[in-house]
Write a protein that holds these residues in place. Sequence first.
Motif, PDB file in Angstrom:
ATOM      1  N   MET A  99       0.831  -1.193   0.000  1.00 35.48           N
ATOM      2  CA  MET A  99       0.000   0.000   0.000  1.00 35.48           C
ATOM      3  C   MET A  99       0.876   1.257   0.000  1.00 35.48           C
ATOM      4  O   MET A  99       0.669   2.178  -0.787  1.00 35.48           O
ATOM      5  CB  MET A  99      -0.912   0.013   1.223  1.00 35.48           C
ATOM      6  N   ARG A 104      -5.408  -1.046  -4.964  1.00 36.11           N
ATOM      7  CA  ARG A 104      -6.427  -0.212  -4.345  1.00 36.11           C
ATOM      8  C   ARG A 104      -6.088   1.281  -4.339  1.00 36.11           C
ATOM      9  O   ARG A 104      -6.896   2.094  -4.787  1.00 36.11           O
ATOM     10  CB  ARG A 104      -6.728  -0.716  -2.932  1.00 36.11           C
ATOM     11  N   PRO A 105      -4.893   1.677  -3.837  1.00 33.49           N
ATOM     12  CA  PRO A 105      -4.582   3.112  -3.833  1.00 33.49           C
ATOM     13  C   PRO A 105      -4.540   3.700  -5.245  1.00 33.49           C
ATOM     14  O   PRO A 105      -4.907   4.854  -5.446  1.00 33.49           O
ATOM     15  CB  PRO A 105      -3.192   3.185  -3.189  1.00 33.49           C
ATOM     16  N   ALA A 117      -6.431   2.968  -7.770  1.00 35.86           N
ATOM     17  CA  ALA A 117      -7.804   3.269  -8.172  1.00 35.86           C
ATOM     18  C   ALA A 117      -8.395   4.397  -7.309  1.00 35.86           C
ATOM     19  O   ALA A 117      -9.092   5.259  -7.805  1.00 35.86           O
ATOM     20  CB  ALA A 117      -8.665   2.022  -8.071  1.00 35.86           C
ATOM     21  N   ARG A 118      -8.061   4.374  -6.021  1.00 36.84           N
ATOM     22  CA  ARG A 118      -8.606   5.351  -5.078  1.00 36.84           C
ATOM     23  C   ARG A 118      -8.218   6.789  -5.438  1.00 36.84           C
ATOM     24  O   ARG A 118      -9.030   7.694  -5.401  1.00 36.84           O
ATOM     25  CB  ARG A 118      -8.069   5.092  -3.670  1.00 36.84           C
ATOM     26  N   PHE A 119      -6.928   6.988  -5.728  1.00 33.51           N
ATOM     27  CA  PHE A 119      -6.434   8.355  -5.869  1.00 33.51           C
ATOM     28  C   PHE A 119      -6.382   8.823  -7.318  1.00 33.51           C
ATOM     29  O   PHE A 119      -5.377   9.346  -7.791  1.00 33.51           O
ATOM     30  CB  PHE A 119      -5.077   8.488  -5.181  1.00 33.51           C
TER      31      PHE A 119
END
Length: 126
Positions: free
Chosen positions: A50, A92-93, A95-97
């Motif tokens: 992450m 995940r990060p 896609a998140r940011f």
Amino acid sequence: TFFGVCHILATYNDTFIHVTDITGRETYIRVTGGMKVKADREESSPYAAMLAAMDVVNRLKELKVNALHIKIRARGGTDSKTPGPGAQVALRPLARFGMKIGRIEDVTPYPTDSTRRGGGRRGRRL
């Protein structure tokens, strides 16, 4: 949209996140789990993956790359064909940011009849 290709190699000992241009010729950034944590045993952890992904996102923002194709890979060959613990978490990060995600594919090398697997005649004895 300016695309890059994100190569994620997730083994059970480390997680590499390596972003190149579409051709794969030029590296934009490469971060590994081991660069983010001090303990050897934590290199492959989801947490390290992450942190590495966060670094990647920040660098890509500077470079104006705003979309990624993802290539996930495990060790493969005669080794493990399942990606390690950091694979999902590394995505995940991204896609998140604010990264647009294009294609996601698994590029783990599969042997089509290869050399003998490690472990010997009687297998790996535990």
